[in-house]
Design a protein around this motif. Structure first.
Motif, PDB file in Angstrom:
ATOM      1  N   LYS A 105       0.858  -1.181   0.000  1.00 49.10           N
ATOM      2  CA  LYS A 105       0.000   0.000   0.000  1.00 49.10           C
ATOM      3  C   LYS A 105       0.895   1.231   0.000  1.00 49.10           C
ATOM      4  O   LYS A 105       1.617   1.486   0.947  1.00 49.10           O
ATOM      5  CB  LYS A 105      -0.902   0.013   1.232  1.00 49.10           C
ATOM      6  CG  LYS A 105      -1.964  -1.029   1.198  1.00 49.10           C
ATOM      7  CD  LYS A 105      -3.322  -0.367   1.323  1.00 49.10           C
ATOM      8  CE  LYS A 105      -4.413  -1.392   1.383  1.00 49.10           C
ATOM      9  NZ  LYS A 105      -4.722  -2.006   0.112  1.00 49.10           N
ATOM     10  N   ALA A 106       0.864   1.980  -1.087  1.00 46.02           N
ATOM     11  CA  ALA A 106       1.658   3.197  -1.184  1.00 46.02           C
ATOM     12  C   ALA A 106       0.975   4.345  -0.443  1.00 46.02           C
ATOM     13  O   ALA A 106       1.624   5.260   0.035  1.00 46.02           O
ATOM     14  CB  ALA A 106       1.879   3.574  -2.642  1.00 46.02           C
ATOM     15  N   MET A 107      -0.363   4.247  -0.349  1.00 43.20           N
ATOM     16  CA  MET A 107      -1.115   5.291   0.325  1.00 43.20           C
ATOM     17  C   MET A 107      -2.462   4.730   0.739  1.00 43.20           C
ATOM     18  O   MET A 107      -3.058   3.942   0.021  1.00 43.20           O
ATOM     19  CB  MET A 107      -1.336   6.484  -0.620  1.00 43.20           C
ATOM     20  CG  MET A 107      -2.176   7.577   0.000  1.00 43.20           C
ATOM     21  SD  MET A 107      -2.303   9.069  -1.008  1.00 43.20           S
ATOM     22  CE  MET A 107      -3.038   8.480  -2.482  1.00 43.20           C
ATOM     23  N   LYS A 108      -2.928   5.123   1.924  1.00 45.86           N
ATOM     24  CA  LYS A 108      -4.268   4.762   2.358  1.00 45.86           C
ATOM     25  C   LYS A 108      -4.830   5.922   3.168  1.00 45.86           C
ATOM     26  O   LYS A 108      -4.206   6.401   4.108  1.00 45.86           O
ATOM     27  CB  LYS A 108      -4.271   3.492   3.195  1.00 45.86           C
ATOM     28  CG  LYS A 108      -5.674   3.093   3.594  1.00 45.86           C
ATOM     29  CD  LYS A 108      -5.746   1.729   4.190  1.00 45.86           C
ATOM     30  CE  LYS A 108      -7.208   1.401   4.452  1.00 45.86           C
ATOM     31  NZ  LYS A 108      -7.397   0.018   4.821  1.00 45.86           N
ATOM     32  N   VAL A 129     -12.352  11.042  -7.800  1.00 37.65           N
ATOM     33  CA  VAL A 129     -10.937  10.666  -7.728  1.00 37.65           C
ATOM     34  C   VAL A 129     -10.292  11.116  -9.026  1.00 37.65           C
ATOM     35  O   VAL A 129     -10.804  10.831 -10.106  1.00 37.65           O
ATOM     36  CB  VAL A 129     -10.761   9.141  -7.549  1.00 37.65           C
ATOM     37  CG1 VAL A 129      -9.298   8.758  -7.609  1.00 37.65           C
ATOM     38  CG2 VAL A 129     -11.382   8.679  -6.244  1.00 37.65           C
ATOM     39  N   ILE A 144      -6.335  11.589 -11.100  1.00 42.19           N
ATOM     40  CA  ILE A 144      -4.922  11.229 -11.134  1.00 42.19           C
ATOM     41  C   ILE A 144      -4.242  12.152 -12.129  1.00 42.19           C
ATOM     42  O   ILE A 144      -4.729  12.327 -13.248  1.00 42.19           O
ATOM     43  CB  ILE A 144      -4.737   9.765 -11.589  1.00 42.19           C
ATOM     44  CG1 ILE A 144      -5.519   8.818 -10.685  1.00 42.19           C
ATOM     45  CG2 ILE A 144      -3.253   9.396 -11.607  1.00 42.19           C
ATOM     46  CD1 ILE A 144      -5.602   7.404 -11.232  1.00 42.19           C
ATOM     47  N   ASN A 178      -0.150  13.362 -13.669  1.00 43.49           N
ATOM     48  CA  ASN A 178       1.266  12.987 -13.704  1.00 43.49           C
ATOM     49  C   ASN A 178       2.115  14.124 -13.149  1.00 43.49           C
ATOM     50  O   ASN A 178       1.584  15.144 -12.696  1.00 43.49           O
ATOM     51  CB  ASN A 178       1.691  12.564 -15.115  1.00 43.49           C
ATOM     52  CG  ASN A 178       1.586  13.690 -16.123  1.00 43.49           C
ATOM     53  OD1 ASN A 178       1.494  14.869 -15.782  1.00 43.49           O
ATOM     54  ND2 ASN A 178       1.602  13.333 -17.393  1.00 43.49           N
ATOM     55  N   PHE A 214      -9.760   5.121   0.844  1.00 41.97           N
ATOM     56  CA  PHE A 214      -9.103   5.243  -0.460  1.00 41.97           C
ATOM     57  C   PHE A 214      -7.713   4.664  -0.318  1.00 41.97           C
ATOM     58  O   PHE A 214      -7.004   4.972   0.635  1.00 41.97           O
ATOM     59  CB  PHE A 214      -9.031   6.726  -0.863  1.00 41.97           C
ATOM     60  CG  PHE A 214      -8.204   6.984  -2.091  1.00 41.97           C
ATOM     61  CD1 PHE A 214      -8.739   6.793  -3.355  1.00 41.97           C
ATOM     62  CD2 PHE A 214      -6.891   7.417  -1.981  1.00 41.97           C
ATOM     63  CE1 PHE A 214      -7.976   7.022  -4.483  1.00 41.97           C
ATOM     64  CE2 PHE A 214      -6.126   7.656  -3.103  1.00 41.97           C
ATOM     65  CZ  PHE A 214      -6.674   7.456  -4.363  1.00 41.97           C
ATOM     66  N   SER A 215      -7.301   3.791  -1.239  1.00 42.83           N
ATOM     67  CA  SER A 215      -5.956   3.239  -1.162  1.00 42.83           C
ATOM     68  C   SER A 215      -5.355   3.116  -2.551  1.00 42.83           C
ATOM     69  O   SER A 215      -6.067   2.999  -3.545  1.00 42.83           O
ATOM     70  CB  SER A 215      -5.957   1.877  -0.469  1.00 42.83           C
ATOM     71  OG  SER A 215      -6.674   0.930  -1.229  1.00 42.83           O
ATOM     72  N   VAL A 216      -4.032   3.144  -2.588  1.00 45.31           N
ATOM     73  CA  VAL A 216      -3.275   2.947  -3.818  1.00 45.31           C
ATOM     74  C   VAL A 216      -2.311   1.799  -3.556  1.00 45.31           C
ATOM     75  O   VAL A 216      -1.479   1.881  -2.661  1.00 45.31           O
ATOM     76  CB  VAL A 216      -2.485   4.208  -4.229  1.00 45.31           C
ATOM     77  CG1 VAL A 216      -1.656   3.945  -5.477  1.00 45.31           C
ATOM     78  CG2 VAL A 216      -3.428   5.385  -4.438  1.00 45.31           C
ATOM     79  N   ASP A 217      -2.449   0.707  -4.313  1.00 42.30           N
ATOM     80  CA  ASP A 217      -1.564  -0.445  -4.199  1.00 42.30           C
ATOM     81  C   ASP A 217      -0.528  -0.381  -5.311  1.00 42.30           C
ATOM     82  O   ASP A 217      -0.871  -0.131  -6.464  1.00 42.30           O
ATOM     83  CB  ASP A 217      -2.345  -1.755  -4.318  1.00 42.30           C
ATOM     84  CG  ASP A 217      -3.370  -1.927  -3.205  1.00 42.30           C
ATOM     85  OD1 ASP A 217      -3.175  -1.326  -2.127  1.00 42.30           O
ATOM     86  OD2 ASP A 217      -4.354  -2.651  -3.408  1.00 42.30           O
ATOM     87  N   VAL A 218       0.731  -0.626  -4.975  1.00 45.15           N
ATOM     88  CA  VAL A 218       1.814  -0.658  -5.959  1.00 45.15           C
ATOM     89  C   VAL A 218       2.259  -2.107  -6.083  1.00 45.15           C
ATOM     90  O   VAL A 218       2.607  -2.744  -5.098  1.00 45.15           O
ATOM     91  CB  VAL A 218       2.996   0.233  -5.527  1.00 45.15           C
ATOM     92  CG1 VAL A 218       4.146   0.120  -6.507  1.00 45.15           C
ATOM     93  CG2 VAL A 218       2.535   1.674  -5.413  1.00 45.15           C
TER      94      VAL A 218
END
Length: 117
Positions: A51-54, A73, A75, A77, A103-107
Protein backbone atom coordinates in the motif's frame (compact mmCIF):
# COMPACT_ATOMS: atom_id res chain seq x y z
CA UNK A 1 -6.68 8.36 -20.24
CA UNK A 2 -3.52 6.48 -21.23
CA UNK A 3 -3.90 3.93 -23.99
CA UNK A 4 -1.52 1.04 -23.41
CA UNK A 5 -0.66 -1.64 -25.95
CA UNK A 6 -2.04 -5.12 -25.16
CA UNK A 7 0.51 -7.18 -23.19
CA UNK A 8 2.65 -4.18 -22.22
CA UNK A 9 3.31 -2.70 -18.80
CA UNK A 10 0.09 -1.12 -17.51
CA UNK A 11 -2.18 -2.92 -19.99
CA UNK A 12 -5.76 -3.21 -18.81
CA UNK A 13 -8.83 -5.37 -19.27
CA UNK A 14 -12.39 -5.42 -17.99
CA UNK A 15 -13.35 -7.58 -15.00
CA UNK A 16 -16.07 -9.97 -16.24
CA UNK A 17 -17.77 -9.84 -12.83
CA UNK A 18 -18.04 -6.13 -11.93
CA UNK A 19 -16.98 -4.53 -15.26
CA UNK A 20 -14.22 -2.46 -13.58
CA UNK A 21 -11.06 -1.70 -15.55
CA UNK A 22 -8.23 -3.73 -13.97
CA UNK A 23 -4.59 -4.45 -14.76
CA UNK A 24 -4.19 -7.28 -17.22
CA UNK A 25 -1.65 -8.85 -14.84
CA UNK A 26 -4.16 -9.01 -11.94
CA UNK A 27 -5.16 -12.48 -10.74
CA UNK A 28 -7.88 -11.03 -8.46
CA UNK A 29 -10.07 -7.98 -9.18
CA UNK A 30 -9.26 -5.21 -6.67
CA UNK A 31 -12.88 -4.03 -6.85
CA UNK A 32 -15.03 -7.14 -6.40
CA UNK A 33 -12.30 -9.58 -5.22
CA UNK A 34 -13.34 -12.26 -7.73
CA UNK A 35 -10.62 -14.46 -9.24
CA UNK A 36 -9.66 -13.50 -12.78
CA UNK A 37 -7.07 -16.24 -13.40
CA UNK A 38 -7.19 -19.54 -11.56
CA UNK A 39 -3.95 -21.02 -12.89
CA UNK A 40 -1.72 -18.09 -11.86
CA UNK A 41 -0.71 -19.61 -8.50
CA UNK A 42 0.31 -22.91 -10.07
CA UNK A 43 2.54 -21.40 -12.76
CA UNK A 44 4.41 -18.83 -10.69
CA UNK A 45 4.34 -17.40 -7.17
CA UNK A 46 2.13 -14.37 -6.56
CA UNK A 47 4.10 -11.13 -6.37
CA UNK A 48 3.08 -9.14 -3.36
CA UNK A 49 2.60 -5.43 -3.63
CA UNK A 50 2.36 -2.80 -0.94
CA UNK A 51 0.00 0.00 0.00
CA UNK A 52 1.66 3.20 -1.18
CA UNK A 53 -1.12 5.29 0.32
CA UNK A 54 -4.27 4.76 2.36
CA UNK A 55 -6.68 7.45 3.46
CA UNK A 56 -9.71 6.92 5.66
CA UNK A 57 -12.24 9.45 6.83
CA UNK A 58 -15.86 10.28 7.26
CA UNK A 59 -18.27 13.02 6.39
CA UNK A 60 -20.91 14.17 8.80
CA UNK A 61 -23.86 16.44 8.28
CA UNK A 62 -24.51 18.21 11.59
CA UNK A 63 -27.05 20.68 10.18
CA UNK A 64 -30.76 20.53 9.61
CA UNK A 65 -32.25 19.20 6.42
CA UNK A 66 -30.42 17.06 3.93
CA UNK A 67 -27.25 17.63 1.91
CA UNK A 68 -25.81 15.90 -1.14
CA UNK A 69 -22.24 14.80 -1.83
CA UNK A 70 -20.11 13.68 -4.77
CA UNK A 71 -16.89 11.62 -4.45
CA UNK A 72 -14.35 12.30 -7.23
CA UNK A 73 -10.94 10.67 -7.73
CA UNK A 74 -8.45 12.23 -10.12
CA UNK A 75 -4.92 11.23 -11.13
CA UNK A 76 -2.32 13.59 -12.62
CA UNK A 77 1.27 12.99 -13.70
CA UNK A 78 4.37 14.96 -12.64
CA UNK A 79 3.70 17.61 -15.30
CA UNK A 80 0.20 18.23 -13.92
CA UNK A 81 -1.50 16.57 -16.91
CA UNK A 82 -4.73 14.80 -16.04
CA UNK A 83 -4.53 11.03 -16.59
CA UNK A 84 -7.95 10.10 -15.22
CA UNK A 85 -10.89 11.62 -13.34
CA UNK A 86 -13.86 9.56 -12.18
CA UNK A 87 -16.95 10.13 -10.08
CA UNK A 88 -16.96 7.06 -7.83
CA UNK A 89 -20.05 7.81 -5.80
CA UNK A 90 -22.82 10.27 -5.08
CA UNK A 91 -25.45 10.38 -2.40
CA UNK A 92 -27.25 12.31 0.29
CA UNK A 93 -26.93 12.70 4.04
CA UNK A 94 -29.74 13.31 6.46
CA UNK A 95 -29.30 15.34 9.68
CA UNK A 96 -26.76 13.66 11.98
CA UNK A 97 -25.92 10.94 9.42
CA UNK A 98 -22.30 9.87 8.79
CA UNK A 99 -20.67 8.02 5.91
CA UNK A 100 -17.15 6.52 6.12
CA UNK A 101 -14.76 6.45 3.16
CA UNK A 102 -11.52 4.61 2.41
CA UNK A 103 -9.10 5.24 -0.46
CA UNK A 104 -5.96 3.24 -1.16
CA UNK A 105 -3.27 2.95 -3.82
CA UNK A 106 -1.56 -0.45 -4.20
CA UNK A 107 1.81 -0.66 -5.96
CA UNK A 108 2.53 -4.04 -7.58
CA UNK A 109 5.96 -4.91 -9.03
CA UNK A 110 5.88 -5.52 -12.78
CA UNK A 111 6.54 -9.07 -13.98
CA UNK A 112 9.69 -9.70 -15.97
CA UNK A 113 9.14 -9.53 -19.76
CA UNK A 114 8.27 -12.90 -21.23
CA UNK A 115 6.85 -14.25 -17.96
CA UNK A 116 3.11 -14.52 -18.42
CA UNK A 117 0.49 -16.45 -16.59
Amino acid sequence: MNVVRQGSLGATRVCPHCKATVLQSAAICPGCHHHLRFNAASTEPQIEGHKAMKLEGQIHHPGRGECEYCVVVSITNEQGEKIARHVVGVGALGPGERHKYSFSVDVIPARAPGKRS
